[in-house]
Design a protein around this motif. Structure first.
Motif, PDB file in Angstrom:
ATOM      1  N   GLY A 180       0.787  -1.236   0.000  1.00  0.00           N
ATOM      2  CA  GLY A 180       0.000   0.000   0.000  1.00  0.00           C
ATOM      3  C   GLY A 180       0.809   1.270   0.000  1.00  0.00           C
ATOM      4  O   GLY A 180       0.254   2.351   0.192  1.00  0.00           O
ATOM      5  N   ILE A 181       2.112   1.162  -0.213  1.00  0.00           N
ATOM      6  CA  ILE A 181       2.947   2.363  -0.293  1.00  0.00           C
ATOM      7  C   ILE A 181       3.991   2.172  -1.386  1.00  0.00           C
ATOM      8  O   ILE A 181       4.551   1.090  -1.543  1.00  0.00           O
ATOM      9  CB  ILE A 181       3.603   2.702   1.076  1.00  0.00           C
ATOM     10  CG1 ILE A 181       4.427   3.993   1.004  1.00  0.00           C
ATOM     11  CG2 ILE A 181       4.446   1.545   1.571  1.00  0.00           C
ATOM     12  CD1 ILE A 181       3.590   5.247   0.948  1.00  0.00           C
ATOM     13  N   GLY A 182       4.215   3.209  -2.128  1.00  0.00           N
ATOM     14  CA  GLY A 182       5.210   3.182  -3.187  1.00  0.00           C
ATOM     15  C   GLY A 182       5.721   4.583  -3.428  1.00  0.00           C
ATOM     16  O   GLY A 182       5.416   5.508  -2.664  1.00  0.00           O
ATOM     17  N   ALA A 183       6.497   4.726  -4.459  1.00  0.00           N
ATOM     18  CA  ALA A 183       7.072   6.041  -4.745  1.00  0.00           C
ATOM     19  C   ALA A 183       7.285   6.191  -6.238  1.00  0.00           C
ATOM     20  O   ALA A 183       7.440   5.206  -6.962  1.00  0.00           O
ATOM     21  CB  ALA A 183       8.400   6.199  -4.003  1.00  0.00           C
ATOM     22  N   LEU A 184       7.244   7.444  -6.662  1.00  0.00           N
ATOM     23  CA  LEU A 184       7.630   7.783  -8.035  1.00  0.00           C
ATOM     24  C   LEU A 184       8.763   8.779  -7.974  1.00  0.00           C
ATOM     25  O   LEU A 184       8.644   9.834  -7.331  1.00  0.00           O
ATOM     26  CB  LEU A 184       6.444   8.376  -8.805  1.00  0.00           C
ATOM     27  CG  LEU A 184       6.766   8.839 -10.233  1.00  0.00           C
ATOM     28  CD1 LEU A 184       7.163   7.664 -11.118  1.00  0.00           C
ATOM     29  CD2 LEU A 184       5.585   9.588 -10.846  1.00  0.00           C
TER      30      LEU A 184
END
Lengths: 131, 384
Positions: free
Chosen positions: B209-213
């Motif tokens: 449920g967490i990511g990054a760009l």
């Protein structure tokens, strides 16, 4: 994927699996293909108008393997004509088969009918059938 | 006891990650909204920014170039749709590969509905997208190329550095889905000349449920937001930042950076032992390039067996099937079909993916289960 206990049982320990060995004429009925999602081969030996021995081989999902196992168990010892009377809807209900998999049972039904047809071609008249 | 060999789908949360997240959820000093201007907000914000720096360090970026998302799927959507829309005045053509993750391909489908043109490149039989093929697909109106560093099904590694160079030469942005690469392959966004890069925490022992760009401040500066609402994340991704989630991803990124070389050095021999064991059987084929693949994935096709039955026969193992067999109309893996695998071999595929917790004993048992299951199902099958 989880399957009903009856499917698990017949997938894990299928009855009547493998080629039919031994003396005497072996009838064969085949249907389906991997492209169709299942490929079923039925072999049977008819004795006095009854299914003396029956065996299956199947390429297919666990539902297909369980259906072949259960159906051949029911057919063994019964009258040969029953090979052509498999009721896919009843078998689907017994197995708890999802509707989208019903096509697998139609392939089994075709293989059984082809097996019966194989027998018919070898008989001048079917046992028990009036001239 | 199930042997977990599905780390490409999700990795177990590292204990240090879980501990940091628990602390974030229970520490009274970290409960404020990190966007708030009061002291409590500043405390939470400090930890959020620390995590941002940790994620940035994993890929050689600056902290200010990291935008939090819900995971790589959202990152891919934001990168493709956000960058393509913002550059629509310069051109409306994108290049990607047909072997990309569904979130990239679906974003491309959406852009096509909005009037953009998309070229979906094939792979070669080893799963490679050759840089020359990418170069040939570029047009004067191409604004973005999107390719994954490590394929999620086969583990094949693309030559991102070469593709980055040619994209930079042509003034085209390069987006990389690095969800599978993080913690397995070296990632330096400057050296690779990547402009946008997607990450998911749950592929590198962080929470789901967490990511990054990553958005390069030099070449991209900003993308058009896909969501609208508050001004969080410089207006690029509105919504309250989930302090405990980003803290978890920060710790996971720090661990991934520190353990990558050691993890891979341990996993490659295990993966090779697995391949040696399963390939003892005839009719077992490796999917993807034999050398150019990430340390954690082994994808094999098995002749003569239906995929769903194979997966069920292997249920002592938590693995994924190459077969999309849940529905009657489902097709075999498109990625494996691109490699030239027949429909039968594409549907009879198994993806093993190893991780930090995988042991040699588990690999040996996996081989035993595989060999037993395949032999049993082959005995059941009619002659071809």
């Amino acid at each position: 994927m989880r399957y009903p206990p009856l499917v698990e049982q017949h997938f894990e320990r299928p009855c009547n699996a493998g080629p039919l060995a031994g003396p005497g004429q072996v009838l064969r009925g085949e249907a389906g293909s991997p492209a169709e999602g299942a490929h079923v081969l039925i072999e049977a030996r008819i004795e006095a108008g009854r299914v003396g021995e029956i065996a299956f081989r199947a390429w297919g999902c666990p539902w297909t393997i369980a259906a072949c196992s259960l159906a051949t168990t029911r057919l063994r010892g019964g009258e040969a004509a029953a090979l052509g009377r498999l009721d896919p809807a009843a078998l689907a209900g017994e197995l708890g088969l999802p509707a989208e998999r019903l096509g697998r049972l139609l392939i089994l039904q075709d293989a059984l009918r082809n097996c019966l047809a194989d027998w018919d071609t070898t008989q001048p008249t079917r046992v028990g059938q009036a001239d | 006891m199930t042997i977990y060999l599905d780390h490409a789908a999700a990795t177990p949360v590292d204990r240090a990650v879980a501990a940091a997240m628990c602390e974030a959820l229970t520490d009274p000093q970290l409960q404020a909204n990190p966007a708030a201007t009061h002291a409590a907000g500043e405390a939470a914000r400090g930890r959020v920014e620390q995590a941002r720096a940790e994620v940035a360090a994993l890929i050689g970026a600056a902290a200010g170039e990291i935008v939090w998302t819900s995971g790589a799927t959202e990152s891919n959507n934001l990168a493709l749709i956000g960058a393509a829309r913002l550059r629509a005045g310069r051109g409306r053509h994108l290049v990607t590969a047909a072997s990309e993750h569904a979130s990239v391909l679906a974003a491309c489908d959406e852009l096509e509905r909005q009037g953009f043109a998309v070229t979906r490149l094939p792979t070669d039989p080893m799963g490679i997208v050759e840089p020359a093929v990418v170069a040939a697909a570029l047009r004067p109106d191409t604004t973005l190329v999107s390719l994954m560093q490590v394929n999620n099904e086969t583990g094949v590694v693309q030559d991102i550095a070469a593709i980055g160079t040619l994209c930079r030469e042509r003034g085209v942005l390069l987006h990389v889905d690095a969800a599978q690469a993080a913690g397995r392959e070296a990632i330096d966004v400057r050296a690779l000349q990547v402009d946008l890069l997607s990450l998911s925490a749950h592929k590198m022992y962080g929470p789901k449920g967490i990511g990054a760009l990553f958005i390069s401040r030099e070449t991209v500066r900003r993308v058009e937001p896909v969501l609208v609402g508050g001004g969080q994340e410089r207006g690029l991704r509105p919504g309250t930042v989930a302090t405990h989630q980003v803290i978890g991803m920060g710790v996971a990124a720090r661990l991934a950076a520190g353990r990558r070389v050691e993890d891979c050095a341990r996993l490659v021999p295990l993966r090779e032992a697995l391949w040696a064991g399963v390939s003892r059987l005839p009719g077992v084929f490796l999917n993807g390039h034999p050398q150019r693949r990430a340390c954690h994935i082994l994808n094999v096709s098995v002749a003569g067996i239906e995929g769903e039955s194979l997966l069920h026969a292997l249920r002592e193992l938590a693995v994924s099937s190459g077969a999309a067999c849940a529905a009657e109309s489902a097709e075999p893996s498109a990625v494996l079909r691109l490699l030239g695998r027949s429909p039968e071999l594409a549907q009879g595929a198994i993806r093993f993916s190893l991780g930090r917790v995988t042991t040699a004993v588990e690999v040996a048992r996996a081989v035993e289960v595989f060999v037993t299951g395949v032999e049993r199902l082959r005995r059941l099958a009619p002659p071809a």
